[in-house]
Design a protein around this motif. Structure first.
Motif, PDB file in Angstrom:
ATOM      1  N   SER A 225       0.810  -1.219   0.000  1.00 49.24           N
ATOM      2  CA  SER A 225       0.000   0.000   0.000  1.00 49.24           C
ATOM      3  C   SER A 225       0.846   1.274   0.000  1.00 49.24           C
ATOM      4  O   SER A 225       0.398   2.318  -0.478  1.00 49.24           O
ATOM      5  N   ASP A 226       2.059   1.186   0.514  1.00 50.91           N
ATOM      6  CA  ASP A 226       2.915   2.372   0.517  1.00 50.91           C
ATOM      7  C   ASP A 226       3.861   2.416  -0.690  1.00 50.91           C
ATOM      8  O   ASP A 226       4.736   3.271  -0.769  1.00 50.91           O
ATOM      9  N   TRP A 227       3.691   1.459  -1.611  1.00 51.84           N
ATOM     10  CA  TRP A 227       4.464   1.400  -2.858  1.00 51.84           C
ATOM     11  C   TRP A 227       5.962   1.270  -2.624  1.00 51.84           C
ATOM     12  O   TRP A 227       6.772   1.671  -3.466  1.00 51.84           O
ATOM     13  N   THR A 228       6.350   0.648  -1.532  1.00 51.96           N
ATOM     14  CA  THR A 228       7.775   0.472  -1.248  1.00 51.96           C
ATOM     15  C   THR A 228       8.304  -0.871  -1.725  1.00 51.96           C
ATOM     16  O   THR A 228       9.521  -1.061  -1.781  1.00 51.96           O
ATOM     17  N   ALA A 229       7.404  -1.809  -2.073  1.00 50.47           N
ATOM     18  CA  ALA A 229       7.852  -3.153  -2.440  1.00 50.47           C
ATOM     19  C   ALA A 229       6.784  -3.866  -3.246  1.00 50.47           C
ATOM     20  O   ALA A 229       5.592  -3.544  -3.142  1.00 50.47           O
ATOM     21  N   PRO A 230       7.201  -4.854  -4.063  1.00 49.64           N
ATOM     22  CA  PRO A 230       6.209  -5.697  -4.732  1.00 49.64           C
ATOM     23  C   PRO A 230       5.474  -6.558  -3.711  1.00 49.64           C
ATOM     24  O   PRO A 230       6.011  -6.842  -2.632  1.00 49.64           O
ATOM     25  N   ASP A 231       4.259  -6.970  -4.062  1.00 51.79           N
ATOM     26  CA  ASP A 231       3.454  -7.773  -3.140  1.00 51.79           C
ATOM     27  C   ASP A 231       2.825  -8.931  -3.907  1.00 51.79           C
ATOM     28  O   ASP A 231       1.609  -9.119  -3.894  1.00 51.79           O
ATOM     29  N   ILE A 232       3.682  -9.708  -4.566  1.00 51.49           N
ATOM     30  CA  ILE A 232       3.171 -10.785  -5.422  1.00 51.49           C
ATOM     31  C   ILE A 232       3.678 -12.170  -5.006  1.00 51.49           C
ATOM     32  O   ILE A 232       3.256 -13.174  -5.589  1.00 51.49           O
ATOM     33  N   ASP A 233       4.571 -12.236  -4.029  1.00 50.94           N
ATOM     34  CA  ASP A 233       5.067 -13.542  -3.579  1.00 50.94           C
ATOM     35  C   ASP A 233       4.187 -14.030  -2.445  1.00 50.94           C
ATOM     36  O   ASP A 233       4.539 -13.997  -1.266  1.00 50.94           O
ATOM     37  N   ASN A 234       2.999 -14.493  -2.822  1.00 49.95           N
ATOM     38  CA  ASN A 234       2.027 -14.950  -1.830  1.00 49.95           C
ATOM     39  C   ASN A 234       1.124 -15.993  -2.460  1.00 49.95           C
ATOM     40  O   ASN A 234       1.165 -16.224  -3.687  1.00 49.95           O
ATOM     41  N   GLU A 428       9.548  -9.627  -9.377  1.00 50.19           N
ATOM     42  CA  GLU A 428       9.916  -8.786  -8.234  1.00 50.19           C
ATOM     43  C   GLU A 428      11.127  -7.913  -8.554  1.00 50.19           C
ATOM     44  O   GLU A 428      11.167  -6.728  -8.195  1.00 50.19           O
ATOM     45  N   ASP A 429      12.117  -8.494  -9.231  1.00 51.95           N
ATOM     46  CA  ASP A 429      13.303  -7.711  -9.590  1.00 51.95           C
ATOM     47  C   ASP A 429      12.924  -6.552 -10.508  1.00 51.95           C
ATOM     48  O   ASP A 429      13.411  -5.425 -10.335  1.00 51.95           O
ATOM     49  N   ALA A 430      12.051  -6.835 -11.478  1.00 47.75           N
ATOM     50  CA  ALA A 430      11.630  -5.784 -12.406  1.00 47.75           C
ATOM     51  C   ALA A 430      10.838  -4.696 -11.680  1.00 47.75           C
ATOM     52  O   ALA A 430      11.018  -3.496 -11.940  1.00 47.75           O
ATOM     53  N   ILE A 431       9.962  -5.100 -10.777  1.00 45.87           N
ATOM     54  CA  ILE A 431       9.147  -4.125 -10.039  1.00 45.87           C
ATOM     55  C   ILE A 431      10.019  -3.280  -9.114  1.00 45.87           C
ATOM     56  O   ILE A 431       9.832  -2.064  -9.004  1.00 45.87           O
ATOM     57  N   ASN A 432      10.989  -3.906  -8.459  1.00 42.47           N
ATOM     58  CA  ASN A 432      11.885  -3.140  -7.587  1.00 42.47           C
ATOM     59  C   ASN A 432      12.677  -2.100  -8.375  1.00 42.47           C
ATOM     60  O   ASN A 432      12.945  -1.005  -7.873  1.00 42.47           O
ATOM     61  N   THR A 433      13.027  -2.440  -9.593  1.00 45.41           N
ATOM     62  CA  THR A 433      13.717  -1.468 -10.451  1.00 45.41           C
ATOM     63  C   THR A 433      12.831  -0.257 -10.713  1.00 45.41           C
ATOM     64  O   THR A 433      13.294   0.896 -10.658  1.00 45.41           O
ATOM     65  N   VAL A 434      11.543  -0.509 -10.977  1.00 41.51           N
ATOM     66  CA  VAL A 434      10.606   0.585 -11.215  1.00 41.51           C
ATOM     67  C   VAL A 434      10.423   1.420  -9.951  1.00 41.51           C
ATOM     68  O   VAL A 434      10.379   2.653 -10.003  1.00 41.51           O
ATOM     69  N   ILE A 435      10.320   0.761  -8.816  1.00 43.08           N
ATOM     70  CA  ILE A 435      10.134   1.473  -7.549  1.00 43.08           C
ATOM     71  C   ILE A 435      11.283   2.452  -7.310  1.00 43.08           C
ATOM     72  O   ILE A 435      11.073   3.613  -6.948  1.00 43.08           O
ATOM     73  N   GLN A 436      12.501   1.992  -7.546  1.00 39.34           N
ATOM     74  CA  GLN A 436      13.665   2.859  -7.332  1.00 39.34           C
ATOM     75  C   GLN A 436      13.777   3.915  -8.427  1.00 39.34           C
ATOM     76  O   GLN A 436      14.058   5.089  -8.140  1.00 39.34           O
ATOM     77  N   ARG A 437      13.562   3.504  -9.649  1.00 37.89           N
ATOM     78  CA  ARG A 437      13.700   4.437 -10.779  1.00 37.89           C
ATOM     79  C   ARG A 437      12.732   5.600 -10.681  1.00 37.89           C
ATOM     80  O   ARG A 437      13.103   6.752 -10.909  1.00 37.89           O
ATOM     81  N   ASP A 438      11.492   5.303 -10.307  1.00 38.86           N
ATOM     82  CA  ASP A 438      10.441   6.325 -10.305  1.00 38.86           C
ATOM     83  C   ASP A 438      10.138   6.868  -8.907  1.00 38.86           C
ATOM     84  O   ASP A 438       9.198   7.651  -8.753  1.00 38.86           O
ATOM     85  N   ASP A 439      10.929   6.444  -7.905  1.00 36.72           N
ATOM     86  CA  ASP A 439      10.699   6.880  -6.526  1.00 36.72           C
ATOM     87  C   ASP A 439       9.223   6.720  -6.158  1.00 36.72           C
ATOM     88  O   ASP A 439       8.551   7.655  -5.708  1.00 36.72           O
ATOM     89  N   LEU A 440       8.710   5.519  -6.342  1.00 39.28           N
ATOM     90  CA  LEU A 440       7.280   5.278  -6.149  1.00 39.28           C
ATOM     91  C   LEU A 440       6.782   5.559  -4.730  1.00 39.28           C
ATOM     92  O   LEU A 440       5.637   6.020  -4.572  1.00 39.28           O
ATOM     93  N   PRO A 441       7.566   5.296  -3.676  1.00 38.77           N
ATOM     94  CA  PRO A 441       7.011   5.596  -2.343  1.00 38.77           C
ATOM     95  C   PRO A 441       6.566   7.043  -2.187  1.00 38.77           C
ATOM     96  O   PRO A 441       5.598   7.316  -1.462  1.00 38.77           O
ATOM     97  N   SER A 442       7.221   7.966  -2.878  1.00 40.88           N
ATOM     98  CA  SER A 442       6.825   9.372  -2.761  1.00 40.88           C
ATOM     99  C   SER A 442       5.542   9.677  -3.518  1.00 40.88           C
ATOM    100  O   SER A 442       4.944  10.726  -3.338  1.00 40.88           O
ATOM    101  N   LYS A 443       5.110   8.718  -4.354  1.00 46.50           N
ATOM    102  CA  LYS A 443       3.920   8.930  -5.186  1.00 46.50           C
ATOM    103  C   LYS A 443       2.765   8.021  -4.767  1.00 46.50           C
ATOM    104  O   LYS A 443       1.733   8.002  -5.440  1.00 46.50           O
ATOM    105  N   ALA A 444       2.936   7.285  -3.693  1.00 46.32           N
ATOM    106  CA  ALA A 444       1.901   6.350  -3.266  1.00 46.32           C
ATOM    107  C   ALA A 444       0.616   7.083  -2.900  1.00 46.32           C
ATOM    108  O   ALA A 444       0.660   8.194  -2.369  1.00 46.32           O
ATOM    109  N   PRO A 445      -0.539   6.473  -3.192  1.00 51.29           N
ATOM    110  CA  PRO A 445      -1.813   7.102  -2.828  1.00 51.29           C
ATOM    111  C   PRO A 445      -1.901   7.337  -1.325  1.00 51.29           C
ATOM    112  O   PRO A 445      -1.418   6.539  -0.529  1.00 51.29           O
ATOM    113  N   LYS A 446      -2.530   8.441  -0.980  1.00 54.43           N
ATOM    114  CA  LYS A 446      -2.660   8.761   0.443  1.00 54.43           C
ATOM    115  C   LYS A 446      -3.700   7.907   1.132  1.00 54.43           C
ATOM    116  O   LYS A 446      -3.716   7.773   2.339  1.00 54.43           O
ATOM    117  N   SER A 447      -4.631   7.357   0.325  1.00 57.10           N
ATOM    118  CA  SER A 447      -5.666   6.504   0.904  1.00 57.10           C
ATOM    119  C   SER A 447      -5.964   5.368  -0.045  1.00 57.10           C
ATOM    120  O   SER A 447      -5.669   5.459  -1.234  1.00 57.10           O
TER     121      SER A 447
END
Length: 447
Positions: A225-234, A428-447
């Motif tokens: 929810s905070d866009w800091t990590a992939p959530d697909i290994d479940n 997961e590796d590809a998603i983590n690259t996007v998270i770092q590249r685009d600084d996704l945590p700073s763009k995560a939805p507030k709700s």
């Protein structure tokens, strides 16, 4: 049918007055002529013939309804859209108004969209139903006005093929287990070249069409929810991938797609008992395979056996937006409001002629469409509008590359090109690259 009401007449006049004050070239090449007519450019994709006809008519009707603004429409083939639009944007010559699918977040971040607040009335913006707000606004600022919503994963079935297998033709599978059981019964009754089901088959299609299924299996989509990590290994994502692998391994689906996911040719030619597509496919059946209308069943896509979410589909959409660099934004807003945010009767032909397969984003339009005499001959409309769409989730606002990583994993597992563990690790590796590249945590939805 296409009459201005007084409020919209004033809006058009006011926009034209402002257009005279800001005379000069618009982003799309429009200008204000010596006689005070403001020209704006409007681009839309090539859709179905009836949709294209509606687009042509709405522009013609608007131009004939007043003499202060002239709209010049351009129909752009879908396969040329991205290249043409990117070139126009790079040159500072994007059209004043254009159609826009999917999330608006990336376009807003890139500064490509003009705020609609101030150029479209608060009354019109306030009519957008809640389920369409995520694709229209960011916080309290509107950047797009939807023409429609449409569920992206709907199950269609051939009632006669189900009857031939001894199944109830009026009831589709409610769960994946029921779907697989029905395929097992249907398979022995099929002729060569026929299959039980035609689902998505490639990474790109999985990327956008399976988001609702991801939510259904796991209770969330591909990021925390905070866009800091992939959530697909479940367990949910693993079960989803394994379900498609079963369809593939049991030969319930063709190894080579018989038609694109977005079209219904394979279903119309009775090569499959079940077809997975968007709600729009019913329009194609009605226009190209009318003899099948009476024998086509339609329902929600099956749930996971232990569903975590109450829907298996996302709401696709097409919206109209105003370019951020438009020199005639007020005139552009007036056209947009008149065409799709004003008189409900302007929109009735669109939804009727597309066979009641799309969801209006204003209650007044929903009521006007439901009151059309042809609505009684389209029983699927109620299923789409009342049974499927209300629980569908919005398309994700995270970058497309995140969705594509999941789609690639789904395809590779389905076809046996990778194990579930390996596919998830690669994604997961590809998603983590996007998270770092685009600084996704700073763009995560507030709700």
């Amino acid at each position: 049918m296409h009459k201005r009401n007084s409020r919209l007449a004033l809006a058009v006049l006011a926009a034209a007055t402002v257009g005279v004050m800001v005379a000069g070239c618009s982003a799309g090449g429009g200008d204000t002529t010596e006689d005070g007519v403001t020209t704006i450019q409007f681009w839309h994709r090539t859709f179905t013939p009836v949709e294209n006809e509606w687009y042509a008519d709405i522009v013609k009707d608007f131009n004939e309804s007043q003499d202060e603004i002239k709209v010049v429409a351009t129909e752009v083939p879908g396969d040329a859209w991205d290249q043409k639009m990117k070139a126009a944007q790079a040159a500072g010559k994007a059209p004043d108004v254009y159609t826009h699918p999917g999330s608006i977040q990336d376009a807003v971040n890139a500064g490509q969209l003009h705020e609609l607040n101030g150029i479209v009335s608060d009354e019109a913006l306030g009519e957008i139903i809640d389920s369409a707000l995520p694709v229209s606004a960011i916080d309290d600022t509107y950047y797009a006005y939807p023409l429609l919503l449409e569920p992206q994963a709907v199950l269609f079935w051939n009632k006669e093929m189900l009857s031939a297998a001894g199944l109830d033709p009026e009831v589709g599978p409610a769960t994946w287990s029921e779907l697989l059981d029905m395929c097992a019964q249907i398979q022995p009754t099929l002729a060569e070249g026929q299959y039980c089901i035609s689902p998505a088959t490639d990474a790109v299609t999985f990327a956008w069409s399976s988001v609702g299924q991801q939510f259904n299996f796991s209770g969330h989509t591909a990021l925390t929810s905070d866009w800091t990590a992939p959530d697909i290994d479940n367990a949910g994502y693993r079960e989803l991938m394994a379900s498609y692998q079963t369809l593939w391994n049991e030969d319930y689906m063709p190894k080579q797609a018989l038609a694109a996911y977005v079209e219904g040719k394979d279903f119309g030619e009775e090569k499959v008992a079940f077809k997975v597509s968007g709600s729009w496919m019913m329009s194609e059946i009605g226009s190209d395979f009318p003899d099948l209308l009476g024998s086509t069943g339609i329902g929600a896509f099956p749930d996971a056996d232990s569903a975590e979410g109450d829907t298996a589909t996302t709401l696709g959409n097409f919206k109209w937006v105003v370019d951020a660099k438009s020199k005639n934004a007020e005139a552009a807003g007036a056209f947009l409001e008149w065409a799709i945010a004003g008189d409900a009767e302007n929109l009735v032909p669109f939804f009727v002629d597309t066979q009641f397969t799309k969801v209006p984003v204003r209650e007044s339009v929903q009521e006007a469409v439901a009151a059309d005499p042809a609505a009684s001959e389209a029983p699927w409309s109620g299923i789409i509008v009342n049974d499927i769409a209300p629980t569908a989730i919005p398309e994700p606002t995270y970058p497309w590359d995140v969705s594509l990583a999941v789609g690639t994993a789904m395809e590779s597992v389905m076809k046996g090109a990778a194990s579930v563990d390996d596919a998830i690790k690669t994604a997961e590796d590809a998603i983590n690259t996007v998270i770092q590249r685009d600084d996704l945590p700073s763009k995560a939805p507030k709700s």
